[in-house]
Design a protein around this motif. Structure first.
Motif, short mmCIF file in Angstrom:
data_model
loop_
_atom_site.label_atom_id
_atom_site.label_comp_id
_atom_site.label_asym_id
_atom_site.label_seq_id
_atom_site.Cartn_x
_atom_site.Cartn_y
_atom_site.Cartn_z
N LEU A 142 0.82 -1.21 0.00
CA LEU A 142 0.00 0.00 0.00
C LEU A 142 0.85 1.26 0.00
O LEU A 142 0.59 2.22 -0.72
CB LEU A 142 -0.93 -0.01 1.21
N PHE A 143 1.91 1.26 0.81
CA PHE A 143 2.78 2.43 0.83
C PHE A 143 3.57 2.57 -0.47
O PHE A 143 3.88 3.68 -0.89
CB PHE A 143 3.72 2.36 2.03
N ILE A 144 3.89 1.44 -1.10
CA ILE A 144 4.57 1.51 -2.39
C ILE A 144 3.67 2.21 -3.41
O ILE A 144 4.13 3.02 -4.21
CB ILE A 144 4.96 0.10 -2.87
N ARG A 145 2.38 1.90 -3.36
CA ARG A 145 1.45 2.61 -4.24
C ARG A 145 1.41 4.09 -3.93
O ARG A 145 1.17 4.93 -4.81
CB ARG A 145 0.05 2.01 -4.10
N LEU A 146 1.66 4.44 -2.68
CA LEU A 146 1.57 5.83 -2.24
C LEU A 146 2.84 6.61 -2.54
O LEU A 146 2.78 7.75 -3.01
CB LEU A 146 1.27 5.87 -0.74
N VAL A 147 4.00 6.02 -2.26
CA VAL A 147 5.26 6.77 -2.37
C VAL A 147 6.27 6.10 -3.30
O VAL A 147 7.45 6.44 -3.29
CB VAL A 147 5.90 6.99 -0.97
N GLY A 148 5.84 5.15 -4.11
CA GLY A 148 6.71 4.56 -5.12
C GLY A 148 7.96 3.92 -4.53
O GLY A 148 7.93 3.36 -3.44
N ASP A 149 9.06 4.01 -5.27
CA ASP A 149 10.33 3.45 -4.82
C ASP A 149 11.13 4.48 -4.03
O ASP A 149 12.30 4.75 -4.32
CB ASP A 149 11.15 2.96 -6.02
N SER A 150 10.49 5.09 -3.04
CA SER A 150 11.21 6.00 -2.15
C SER A 150 11.98 5.18 -1.12
O SER A 150 11.85 3.95 -1.06
CB SER A 150 10.24 6.96 -1.47
N LEU A 151 12.77 5.85 -0.31
CA LEU A 151 13.67 5.12 0.59
C LEU A 151 12.96 4.09 1.48
O LEU A 151 13.45 2.98 1.62
CB LEU A 151 14.46 6.10 1.45
#
Length: 448
Positions: free
Chosen positions: A80-89
């Motif tokens: 879910l967070f990947i959908r939100l902030v992509g490949d961020s740290l």
């Protein structure tokens, strides 16, 4: 080591939904109850199997797999967070993380902490001057706003940063609620419901505010030594943010980590000190003895051991990120078991921190459990509010410095009391906040 031992199944799974209803009804209670069934337990998320870790040893094993050979980011929470902030740290795969972290670490280098500490103190003083005798504050909201101000004056220094942080603070609770719903019922996120429309609107609004901040920075001739400068540098553009979408996602990820988590912890500290006046009185005495009425600086934190123990105990009881997940990238040995490729694995700092087999009277607020003569090796091994290994939170020292300086500044001047006798309970989905996001406290000036 025998890696063919079958993983015990958690009882109570229902047809089609598995354990989803139990997880939705009482997330922390359900995850915590799994320790009765073993160190590793298989649950069902609908028809999808997943595994829950209940011991520190296994939790450390999957986090110390820094190469991502067996365990890497993924699973229902991280997806879910990947959908939100992509490949961020916080969400990128291990190979990408190894490239990104050393560059971003520059913004959190120890040499910057004394200057950050001065800013944290100034922000706390400015916030405290708004209080008057008998002011009723919403501690969670007040500390999150303070954390927002601190972030905008340390990591995001250019034009538009304060506005972006304010938009984030206003809309992120809607985002978190929507993410929690979609974690438990992914199909529901595609329905045109009012909640889903608010969720999408909040994300779009945050994205727009970040985009405006980026555009303003590009037209600003001032050299701001901050996180955004790192992202816009040639090295940052190559390894961190090759396009504007990636740049926006990186900034979104740091807004989550820099505002939501630290603000939550400081709010819980004020609540627990308000409801434990003897501990608060000791903290006031320690601050008075060490500071002698002067403003705190970073070096003072090492001379405030009780304050440090208070923060450690709050992080034990209320770790802001209470549940994380990983996914197996290959057949993965874990304890006595062998997990197949594509398995989702959950671990919960909240559950590990409240294990009665590790911590005596685990639900009790007891900062002195962290004194040297009472802290056992099992306690230290189970304590992981910032994670462990290569993916340990990059902002750990930043967050602890902010929390210590802010609390020392506020407690030097104010006593905090409960506004009512109502019990404040945590409300969790993905992050851990007070129920209804309210901790009402009364501020009264100290006679020092």
């Amino acid at each position: 080591m025998n890696t063919t031992v079958p993983v015990p199944r958690s009882p109570g799974a229902l047809p089609l939904v598995g354990h989803l209803l139990s997880l939705a009804r009482d997330p922390m209670g359900f995850i915590g109850a799994q320790r009765r069934h073993g160190p590793l337990v298989r649950i069902s998320l609908g028809r999808r199997p997943a595994y829950v870790i209940t011991t520190p040893a296994l939790a450390r094993q999957i986090q110390l797999d820094s190469n991502g050979k067996h365990f890497d980011v993924g699973g229902p929470v991280l997806d879910l967070f990947i959908r939100l902030v992509g490949d961020s740290l916080p969400t990128c795969p291990a190979a990408t993380h190894r490239r990104q972290r050393p560059i971003l670490q520059q913004a959190f280098h120890h040499s910057r902490m004394p200057g950050y500490a001065e800013t944290f103190r100034d922000v706390a003083l400015a916030r405290a001057t708004r209080w008057t005798n008998g002011t009723v504050i919403d501690a969670a909201k007040e500390m999150t706003a303070l954390s927002m101000d601190a972030l905008a004056r340390t990591l995001f220094l250019g034009p538009g940063s304060a506005e972006a942080a304010e938009v984030f603070q206003r809309h992120f609770p809607v985002v978190i609620s929507g993410l929690a719903t979609q974690m438990l019922a992914p199909a529901a996120g595609r329905l045109p419901t009012p909640g889903n429309r608010r969720f999408r609107h909040s994300i779009d609004t945050i994205h727009q505010a970040i985009t405006v901040m980026i555009a303003m920075r590009r037209t600003d001739a001032t050299d701001h030594p901050d996180l955004l400068s790192l992202l816009l540098s040639p090295e940052g553009r190559t390894h961190l943010a090759p396009d504007d979408t990636a740049l926006r996602d990186q900034l979104f990820g740091f807004l989550i980590g820099g505002i939501e988590t630290t603000g939550s912890v400081m709010g819980w500290v004020l609540h627990l000190l308000a409801t434990h006046p003897e501990t608060a009185a000791r903290a006031h005495d320690e601050i008075d003895d060490v500071l002698g009425g002067r403003p705190p600086i970073q070096d003072d934190l090492a001379r405030l051991p009780l304050l440090k123990r208070i923060v450690s105990e709050v992080l034990r009881l209320y770790p802001p990120v209470w549940l994380v997940s990983r996914t197996t990238r290959a057949e993965a040995p874990l304890g006595e078991h062998l997990l197949p490729v594509g398995s989702d694995v959950f671990l919960s700092a909240y559950v590990l921190h409240r294990d009665p087999g590790t911590f005596s009277d685990p639900d009790r607020f007891d900062p002195d459990r962290w004194t040297e003569n009472r802290t056992s090796r099992p306690q230290r091994d189970a304590y992981m509010p910032f994670g462990v290994g290569a993916r340990k939170c990059i902002g750990e020292v930043y967050g602890l410095t902010q929390t210590g300086i802010v609390l020392a500044t506020l407690l030097q001047r104010w006593q905090i009391h409960p506004a009512s006798g109502r019990e404040v309970r945590p409300h969790v989905r993905i992050t851990q906040r007070p129920a209804n996001a309210r901790i009402r406290l009364v501020a009264k000036p100290r006679a020092t």
